[in-house]
Motif scaffolding. Structure first.
Motif, mmCIF file in Angstrom:
data_model
loop_
_atom_site.group_PDB
_atom_site.id
_atom_site.type_symbol
_atom_site.label_atom_id
_atom_site.label_comp_id
_atom_site.label_asym_id
_atom_site.label_seq_id
_atom_site.Cartn_x
_atom_site.Cartn_y
_atom_site.Cartn_z
ATOM 1 N N ILE A 16 0.873 -1.175 0.000
ATOM 2 C CA ILE A 16 0.000 0.000 0.000
ATOM 3 C C ILE A 16 0.912 1.228 0.000
ATOM 4 C CG2 ILE A 16 -1.874 1.210 1.184
ATOM 5 C CD1 ILE A 16 -2.630 -1.561 0.106
ATOM 6 N N HIS A 17 1.159 1.779 -1.185
ATOM 7 C CA HIS A 17 2.151 2.845 -1.331
ATOM 8 C C HIS A 17 1.789 4.095 -0.538
ATOM 9 C CE1 HIS A 17 4.711 0.963 -4.465
ATOM 10 N NE2 HIS A 17 3.619 0.241 -4.653
ATOM 11 N N SER A 18 0.486 4.377 -0.395
ATOM 12 C CA SER A 18 0.073 5.578 0.336
ATOM 13 C C SER A 18 0.343 5.469 1.836
ATOM 14 C CB SER A 18 -1.419 5.846 0.101
ATOM 15 O OG SER A 18 -2.205 4.769 0.587
ATOM 16 N N GLY A 24 -0.323 -6.026 13.060
ATOM 17 C CA GLY A 24 -1.383 -6.581 12.233
ATOM 18 C C GLY A 24 -2.561 -5.625 12.179
ATOM 19 N N MET A 25 -3.190 -5.508 10.994
ATOM 20 C CA MET A 25 -4.307 -4.577 10.835
ATOM 21 C C MET A 25 -5.435 -5.266 10.061
ATOM 22 S SD MET A 25 -2.315 -1.013 9.917
ATOM 23 C CE MET A 25 -2.062 -1.523 8.230
ATOM 24 N N LYS A 26 -6.658 -5.024 10.506
ATOM 25 C CA LYS A 26 -7.826 -5.541 9.778
ATOM 26 C C LYS A 26 -8.185 -4.613 8.618
ATOM 27 C CE LYS A 26 -9.976 -7.875 13.780
ATOM 28 N NZ LYS A 26 -9.117 -9.025 13.660
ATOM 29 N N GLU A 27 -8.018 -3.306 8.826
ATOM 30 C CA GLU A 27 -8.382 -2.302 7.818
ATOM 31 C C GLU A 27 -7.149 -1.521 7.379
ATOM 32 O OE1 GLU A 27 -11.396 -2.236 6.621
ATOM 33 O OE2 GLU A 27 -12.213 -3.656 8.086
ATOM 34 N N GLU A 28 -7.156 -1.073 6.137
ATOM 35 C CA GLU A 28 -6.011 -0.357 5.570
ATOM 36 C C GLU A 28 -5.686 0.926 6.327
ATOM 37 O OE1 GLU A 28 -5.018 2.120 1.497
ATOM 38 O OE2 GLU A 28 -6.321 0.381 1.342
ATOM 39 N N HIS A 29 -6.714 1.629 6.808
ATOM 40 C CA HIS A 29 -6.489 2.956 7.373
ATOM 41 C C HIS A 29 -6.337 2.964 8.894
ATOM 42 C CE1 HIS A 29 -6.944 4.735 3.463
ATOM 43 N NE2 HIS A 29 -8.071 4.077 3.288
ATOM 44 N N GLU A 30 -6.169 1.779 9.497
ATOM 45 C CA GLU A 30 -5.875 1.758 10.932
ATOM 46 C C GLU A 30 -4.580 2.512 11.184
ATOM 47 O OE1 GLU A 30 -5.997 -1.977 13.069
ATOM 48 O OE2 GLU A 30 -7.486 -2.743 11.658
ATOM 49 N N GLU A 31 -4.580 3.314 12.239
ATOM 50 C CA GLU A 31 -3.414 4.164 12.498
ATOM 51 C C GLU A 31 -2.175 3.344 12.844
ATOM 52 O OE1 GLU A 31 -1.418 7.465 12.200
ATOM 53 O OE2 GLU A 31 -3.590 7.405 11.896
ATOM 54 N N GLN A 32 -2.329 2.398 13.747
ATOM 55 C CA GLN A 32 -1.169 1.638 14.212
ATOM 56 C C GLN A 32 -1.328 0.133 14.007
ATOM 57 O OE1 GLN A 32 1.561 3.199 15.273
ATOM 58 N NE2 GLN A 32 2.759 1.423 15.819
ATOM 59 N N GLY A 33 -2.491 -0.406 14.380
ATOM 60 C CA GLY A 33 -2.687 -1.847 14.315
ATOM 61 C C GLY A 33 -2.339 -2.516 15.632
#
Length: 199
Positions: free
Chosen positions: A34-36, A125-134
């Protein structure tokens, strides 16, 4: 060239034998950077690209290289300084169990190569792309001079599957300008109803 191809295939098989777990961060299986949400690449102004004698761009390598099995000297993703991060979208949701960090293999190590290698890093680990930290899954030290391929067991604090993994590099082995990442593999348990990927 044919001999080099055979050697590369043999080295790749040897690496797979060292780490016999499936790699869920393999681009050919559907993983993607995810480049962004990833640090900028180090811009090598000494390696300019020319086309018909016209300067096209400063040469930059993509973080997508982390998801490729080829591990030749120089075929790495550099980011500026000693701290950076990359977010990887996994091809299927998994419960992550371990990660493998690779530095350059098949060559004699020398000081400058080691100084560019990552040293301390953390995994989330993150469930969603836009989670700040995970969810924090562990912090480790990559001993590049000891072994170019090292696997680290993650903490089992996750309740459920993740779709993304965040690699946070905290330091390198001393290079002042940039850090070079060769390959990063993710191992874990896929859903019971499939989610098979190649090793």
């Amino acid at each position: 060239q044919a001999v080099q191809d055979v050697i590369s295939q043999v080295l790749e098989k040897l690496e797979e034998n060292q780490v016999p777990m499936p790699d869920y961060a393999l681009k050919s299986s559907g993983a993607a950077v995810i480049h962004s949400r990833t640090s900028p690449s180090f811009r090598n102004t000494k390696g300019k690209v020319f086309l018909h004698s016209l300067l096209v761009l400063d040469y930059m390598r993509s973080p997508d290289l982390l998801l490729e099995p080829e591990n030749q000297p120089g075929n790495c993703w550099p980011f500026p300084g000693s701290q950076g991060h990359v977010v990887i979208k996994l091809p299927v949701p998994i419960i992550p169990r371990a990660v493998t960090m690779d530095h350059v293999s098949g060559t004699t190590f020398h000081g400058e190569s080691i100084s560019r290698a990552p040293k301390d890093f953390a995994v989330y680990g993150m469930k969603e792309e836009h989670e700040e930290q995970g969810t924090f899954l562990g912090q480790f030290t990559f001993l590049a001079a000891l072994n170019p391929t090292q696997t680290f067991q993650l903490k089992e604090e996750l309740s459920g599957f993740v779709n993304y993994l965040r690699l946070q590099v905290l330091s390198n082995w001393g290079h002042p300008d940039y850090t070079c990442l060769y390959r990063f593999r993710v191992h874990g348990d896929p859903p019971k109803d499939g989610g098979k990927v190649s090793v």
